[in-house]
Design an enzyme around this catalytic site. Structure first.
Site, PDB file in Angstrom:
ATOM      1  N   HIS A  17     -39.939 -36.617  58.058  1.00 45.30           N
ATOM      2  CA  HIS A  17     -40.458 -36.519  59.595  1.00 45.30           C
ATOM      3  C   HIS A  17     -39.906 -35.244  59.632  1.00 45.30           C
ATOM      4  O   HIS A  17     -38.832 -34.762  59.190  1.00 45.30           O
ATOM      5  CB  HIS A  17     -39.784 -37.434  60.215  1.00 45.30           C
ATOM      6  CG  HIS A  17     -40.152 -37.412  61.849  1.00 45.30           C
ATOM      7  ND1 HIS A  17     -39.614 -36.459  62.619  1.00 45.30           N
ATOM      8  CD2 HIS A  17     -41.138 -38.134  62.634  1.00 45.30           C
ATOM      9  CE1 HIS A  17     -40.031 -36.400  63.825  1.00 45.30           C
ATOM     10  NE2 HIS A  17     -40.953 -37.365  63.833  1.00 45.30           N
ATOM     11  N   ASP A  19     -38.244 -33.503  62.073  1.00 44.01           N
ATOM     12  CA  ASP A  19     -37.114 -33.388  62.547  1.00 44.01           C
ATOM     13  C   ASP A  19     -36.092 -33.992  61.778  1.00 44.01           C
ATOM     14  O   ASP A  19     -34.740 -33.374  61.546  1.00 44.01           O
ATOM     15  CB  ASP A  19     -36.805 -34.474  63.921  1.00 44.01           C
ATOM     16  CG  ASP A  19     -37.460 -33.910  64.966  1.00 44.01           C
ATOM     17  OD1 ASP A  19     -37.948 -32.699  65.214  1.00 44.01           O
ATOM     18  OD2 ASP A  19     -38.080 -34.641  65.822  1.00 44.01           O
ATOM     19  N   LYS A  20     -36.302 -34.757  60.776  1.00 51.52           N
ATOM     20  CA  LYS A  20     -35.544 -35.343  59.628  1.00 51.52           C
ATOM     21  C   LYS A  20     -35.083 -34.452  58.420  1.00 51.52           C
ATOM     22  O   LYS A  20     -34.166 -34.140  57.898  1.00 51.52           O
ATOM     23  CB  LYS A  20     -35.809 -36.793  59.306  1.00 51.52           C
ATOM     24  CG  LYS A  20     -35.569 -37.908  60.044  1.00 51.52           C
ATOM     25  CD  LYS A  20     -33.917 -37.988  60.034  1.00 51.52           C
ATOM     26  CE  LYS A  20     -33.419 -38.380  61.412  1.00 51.52           C
ATOM     27  NZ  LYS A  20     -31.928 -38.159  61.483  1.00 51.52           N
ATOM     28  N   GLU A  52     -27.861 -25.641  63.061  1.00 52.84           N
ATOM     29  CA  GLU A  52     -29.178 -25.743  63.783  1.00 52.84           C
ATOM     30  C   GLU A  52     -30.292 -25.484  62.918  1.00 52.84           C
ATOM     31  O   GLU A  52     -30.344 -24.208  62.427  1.00 52.84           O
ATOM     32  CB  GLU A  52     -29.357 -25.425  65.000  1.00 52.84           C
ATOM     33  CG  GLU A  52     -28.048 -25.822  65.912  1.00 52.84           C
ATOM     34  CD  GLU A  52     -27.903 -27.253  66.511  1.00 52.84           C
ATOM     35  OE1 GLU A  52     -28.897 -27.765  66.169  1.00 52.84           O
ATOM     36  OE2 GLU A  52     -26.802 -27.689  66.842  1.00 52.84           O
ATOM     37  N   GLU A  65     -23.265 -21.275  63.764  1.00 56.68           N
ATOM     38  CA  GLU A  65     -21.917 -20.652  63.706  1.00 56.68           C
ATOM     39  C   GLU A  65     -21.134 -21.229  62.700  1.00 56.68           C
ATOM     40  O   GLU A  65     -21.033 -22.829  62.625  1.00 56.68           O
ATOM     41  CB  GLU A  65     -21.091 -20.871  64.977  1.00 56.68           C
ATOM     42  CG  GLU A  65     -21.700 -19.937  66.166  1.00 56.68           C
ATOM     43  CD  GLU A  65     -22.757 -20.951  67.106  1.00 56.68           C
ATOM     44  OE1 GLU A  65     -23.703 -20.474  67.134  1.00 56.68           O
ATOM     45  OE2 GLU A  65     -22.643 -22.159  67.208  1.00 56.68           O
ATOM     46  N   LYS A 178     -43.079 -43.067  60.238  1.00 60.09           N
ATOM     47  CA  LYS A 178     -42.554 -43.542  61.284  1.00 60.09           C
ATOM     48  C   LYS A 178     -42.841 -45.082  61.285  1.00 60.09           C
ATOM     49  O   LYS A 178     -43.985 -45.481  60.572  1.00 60.09           O
ATOM     50  CB  LYS A 178     -42.885 -42.827  62.401  1.00 60.09           C
ATOM     51  CG  LYS A 178     -42.942 -41.616  62.768  1.00 60.09           C
ATOM     52  CD  LYS A 178     -43.285 -41.116  64.143  1.00 60.09           C
ATOM     53  CE  LYS A 178     -42.323 -41.381  65.180  1.00 60.09           C
ATOM     54  NZ  LYS A 178     -42.789 -40.691  66.541  1.00 60.09           N
ATOM     55  N   PHE A 242     -54.059 -39.609  58.463  1.00 58.53           N
ATOM     56  CA  PHE A 242     -52.702 -38.733  58.610  1.00 58.53           C
ATOM     57  C   PHE A 242     -52.489 -38.153  57.481  1.00 58.53           C
ATOM     58  O   PHE A 242     -51.805 -38.417  56.612  1.00 58.53           O
ATOM     59  CB  PHE A 242     -51.521 -40.046  58.987  1.00 58.53           C
ATOM     60  CG  PHE A 242     -50.243 -39.420  59.370  1.00 58.53           C
ATOM     61  CD1 PHE A 242     -50.209 -38.002  59.254  1.00 58.53           C
ATOM     62  CD2 PHE A 242     -49.164 -40.155  59.418  1.00 58.53           C
ATOM     63  CE1 PHE A 242     -48.833 -37.464  59.613  1.00 58.53           C
ATOM     64  CE2 PHE A 242     -47.863 -39.795  59.735  1.00 58.53           C
ATOM     65  CZ  PHE A 242     -47.794 -38.452  59.912  1.00 58.53           C
ATOM     66  N   ASP A 250     -46.284 -30.644  62.947  1.00 53.73           N
ATOM     67  CA  ASP A 250     -45.470 -30.741  64.151  1.00 53.73           C
ATOM     68  C   ASP A 250     -44.086 -30.097  63.954  1.00 53.73           C
ATOM     69  O   ASP A 250     -43.454 -30.255  62.849  1.00 53.73           O
ATOM     70  CB  ASP A 250     -45.341 -32.310  64.405  1.00 53.73           C
ATOM     71  CG  ASP A 250     -44.816 -32.487  65.981  1.00 53.73           C
ATOM     72  OD1 ASP A 250     -44.531 -31.234  66.521  1.00 53.73           O
ATOM     73  OD2 ASP A 250     -44.094 -33.525  66.243  1.00 53.73           O
ATOM     74  N   ALA A 251     -43.720 -29.271  64.581  1.00 51.54           N
ATOM     75  CA  ALA A 251     -42.322 -28.533  64.514  1.00 51.54           C
ATOM     76  C   ALA A 251     -41.099 -29.390  64.536  1.00 51.54           C
ATOM     77  O   ALA A 251     -41.446 -30.544  65.234  1.00 51.54           O
ATOM     78  CB  ALA A 251     -42.192 -27.462  65.610  1.00 51.54           C
ATOM     79  N   ARG A 256     -32.878 -34.197  66.996  1.00 49.64           N
ATOM     80  CA  ARG A 256     -33.892 -34.843  68.046  1.00 49.64           C
ATOM     81  C   ARG A 256     -34.019 -36.239  67.780  1.00 49.64           C
ATOM     82  O   ARG A 256     -34.806 -37.026  68.672  1.00 49.64           O
ATOM     83  CB  ARG A 256     -35.113 -34.048  68.016  1.00 49.64           C
ATOM     84  CG  ARG A 256     -35.263 -32.826  68.820  1.00 49.64           C
ATOM     85  CD  ARG A 256     -36.650 -32.342  69.118  1.00 49.64           C
ATOM     86  NE  ARG A 256     -37.603 -32.320  68.108  1.00 49.64           N
ATOM     87  CZ  ARG A 256     -38.557 -31.533  68.126  1.00 49.64           C
ATOM     88  NH1 ARG A 256     -38.945 -31.013  69.417  1.00 49.64           N
ATOM     89  NH2 ARG A 256     -39.539 -31.467  67.253  1.00 49.64           N
ATOM     90  N   LYS A 257     -33.280 -36.925  66.601  1.00 49.35           N
ATOM     91  CA  LYS A 257     -33.759 -38.318  66.661  1.00 49.35           C
ATOM     92  C   LYS A 257     -32.291 -39.174  66.748  1.00 49.35           C
ATOM     93  O   LYS A 257     -31.939 -39.943  65.893  1.00 49.35           O
ATOM     94  CB  LYS A 257     -34.379 -38.611  65.118  1.00 49.35           C
ATOM     95  CG  LYS A 257     -35.640 -37.998  65.133  1.00 49.35           C
ATOM     96  CD  LYS A 257     -36.652 -39.008  66.041  1.00 49.35           C
ATOM     97  CE  LYS A 257     -38.277 -38.535  65.989  1.00 49.35           C
ATOM     98  NZ  LYS A 257     -38.395 -37.243  67.152  1.00 49.35           N
ATOM     99  N   LYS A 277     -22.936 -30.685  61.845  1.00 48.86           N
ATOM    100  CA  LYS A 277     -21.790 -30.425  62.403  1.00 48.86           C
ATOM    101  C   LYS A 277     -20.559 -30.817  61.662  1.00 48.86           C
ATOM    102  O   LYS A 277     -20.386 -31.952  60.749  1.00 48.86           O
ATOM    103  CB  LYS A 277     -21.541 -31.425  63.817  1.00 48.86           C
ATOM    104  CG  LYS A 277     -22.443 -30.648  64.824  1.00 48.86           C
ATOM    105  CD  LYS A 277     -22.350 -31.679  66.070  1.00 48.86           C
ATOM    106  CE  LYS A 277     -23.269 -31.337  67.079  1.00 48.86           C
ATOM    107  NZ  LYS A 277     -23.504 -32.096  68.306  1.00 48.86           N
ATOM    108  N   LYS A 281     -16.125 -31.740  65.371  1.00 48.18           N
ATOM    109  CA  LYS A 281     -17.089 -32.022  66.448  1.00 48.18           C
ATOM    110  C   LYS A 281     -16.766 -33.295  66.638  1.00 48.18           C
ATOM    111  O   LYS A 281     -17.652 -34.227  65.958  1.00 48.18           O
ATOM    112  CB  LYS A 281     -18.402 -31.478  66.255  1.00 48.18           C
ATOM    113  CG  LYS A 281     -18.534 -30.022  66.634  1.00 48.18           C
ATOM    114  CD  LYS A 281     -18.000 -28.946  65.345  1.00 48.18           C
ATOM    115  CE  LYS A 281     -18.442 -27.684  65.605  1.00 48.18           C
ATOM    116  NZ  LYS A 281     -17.888 -26.777  64.645  1.00 48.18           N
ATOM    117  N   ASP A 283     -18.537 -35.325  68.693  1.00 52.20           N
ATOM    118  CA  ASP A 283     -19.872 -35.893  68.718  1.00 52.20           C
ATOM    119  C   ASP A 283     -20.139 -36.670  67.163  1.00 52.20           C
ATOM    120  O   ASP A 283     -20.851 -37.616  67.584  1.00 52.20           O
ATOM    121  CB  ASP A 283     -20.822 -34.825  68.703  1.00 52.20           C
ATOM    122  CG  ASP A 283     -21.004 -34.067  70.196  1.00 52.20           C
ATOM    123  OD1 ASP A 283     -20.743 -34.859  70.874  1.00 52.20           O
ATOM    124  OD2 ASP A 283     -21.704 -33.075  70.098  1.00 52.20           O
TER     125      ASP A 283
END
Length: 398
Positions: A17, A19-20, A52, A65, A178, A242, A250-251, A256-257, A277, A281, A283
């Site tokens: 995907h 994003d992945k 990123e 960074e 998906k 597909f 798709d960008a 995002r997931k 990260k 971090k 997160d």
């Protein structure tokens, strides 16, 4: 449908995907910095990463960074990016590991942020959290891996599709996919599957019905016997063919997931993404610690479900709060449990990093199919899935 019976749905996305793909690249860069730090004798606690990634048609862009040994070169970064895309399986005209254009805009970490995180350099003398925020961990006895059932089965479907693709047994499947599983619950217990949706990229020349019949045995194999959904609720590529997929279709962006990465919506999420990260971090590291504690609570028999929240302030080592919610399934006192958890684990960023061994190149393996519900490995990956606190918690039962 009575109040005691309800439906709940979770989705997963494959390693291919868009994003992945970006999550994987970002985590490969994190791993590169840790590997090279170890090789160079650079102190791994000093590594900083906030990478990123964006991807589109035959292009990858790196932003963020970093801090690490001087031995790391742009060529090394490019090498891990291309290797990741190749490993996922992209050799398509619109996205190919060998021909994609890479724009690398990584640069040094902000001195102001470093001053708040490095030990002895900020307002507080202890090593502080890399950012403020709230993190959640969750565990449930619904599955053997202590995960909510809908996200667990969604991941398993896609992992099996990927295994068949990588082995060459099913070359019809392509990397982007998906899945979505709708589970029926009765009195809080999953009792069956009401619907399954699978959308998988495929080679040209295959009909929707042909792909549907290739996916069917995968879903049958993954779900418990008798749980295959009604035929009218089994959807495969419901929009038709597909063929164009991945970043060409798709960008993609890192982070995002986050619901796919965690509990499929069955538990809260603090909002911060994990991939790209380093473990200062919170997160990332505190979300891992929260899962670690919640899983051990359920495994110790103190509850059937546990959701644990931690909160932090940037530059401050000690968590600002801890909250345990056992969802009316408790076999112990929640406030006493909170106190015990704070006793048995140092929940400062350094304490978490040390207890879970997070200053290692263990992150690329987390980028697809969930950060939780996985098996700890011999290299230190998924250390937050260990069950080594159970004995220290059992005496709180009753």
């Amino acid at each position: 449908m009575s109040a005691a019976e309800f439906l709940f749905t979770s989705e997963s996305v494959s390693e291919g995907h868009p994003d992945k793909v970006c999550d994987r690249i970002s985590d490969e860069v994190v791993d590169l910095y840790f590997r090279k730090a170890i090789e160079a004798g650079y102190e791994t606690p000093r590594v900083r990463a906030a990478c990123e990634t964006a991807a589109t048609t035959n292009r990858v862009v790196l932003l963020g960074e970093m801090r690490g040994p001087d031995t790391i070169t742009p060529d090394m970064v490019e090498e891990v990016v291309r290797a990741a895309v190749r490993d996922i399986g992209y050799e398509q005209d619109g996205f190919h590991w060998e021909t994609l254009e890479l724009n690398n805009y990584l640069h040094a970490q902000s001195a102001d942020i470093a001053a708040g995180v490095d030990e002895g350099t900020g307002t507080f003398t202890d090593e502080g959290a890399g950012d403020q925020g709230i993190m959640f961990g969750h565990a449930s006895d619904e599955t053997d891996e202590y995960m909510p059932a809908p996200i667990s089965y969604s991941h398993r479907i896609l992992k099996r599709l990927a295994e068949l693709r990588h082995s060459g047994e099913r070359p019809e499947f392509q990397p982007d996919a998906k899945s979505q599983v709708t589970m029926r619950y009765r009195n809080g217990v999953p009792v069956g599957v009401d619907a399954v949706v699978v959308s998988t990229q495929h080679g040209a020349g295959y009909s929707t019905e042909e792909i549907r019949e290739l996916v069917r045995p995968v879903v049958t194999e993954v779900l418990p016997e008798g749980w295959f959904p009604p035929e009218e609720n089994f959807y495969v590529n419901p929009t038709g063919k597909f063929v164009i997929g991945g970043p060409d279709g798709d960008a993609g962006l890192t982070g995002r997931k986050i619901i796919v990465d965690t509990y499929g919506g069955a538990a809260p999420h603090g909002g911060g993404a994990f991939s790209g990260k380093d473990p200062t971090k919170v997160d990332r590291s505190a979300a891992y610690a929260s899962r670690y504690l919640a899983k051990n609570v359920v495994a110790a028999g103190l509850a059937k479900r546990c959701t644990l929240q931690l909160s932090y302030a940037i530059g401050v080592a000690k968590p600002l709060s801890i909250n345990v919610n056992l969802h009316d399934t408790a076999n112990t006192d929640e406030r006493k449990l909170e106190a015990r958890l704070m006793e048995i684990m140092d929940l400062s960023p350094r304490g978490i990093r040390t207890a879970l061994g997070l200053n290692r190149p263990i992150y690329a393996r987390t980028a697809a199919y969930g950060h939780f519900g996985r098996s700890p490995d011999n290299e230190g990956g998924f250390s937050w899935e260990r069950l080594d606190l159970v004995e220290q918690l059992k005496d709180l039962a009753g």
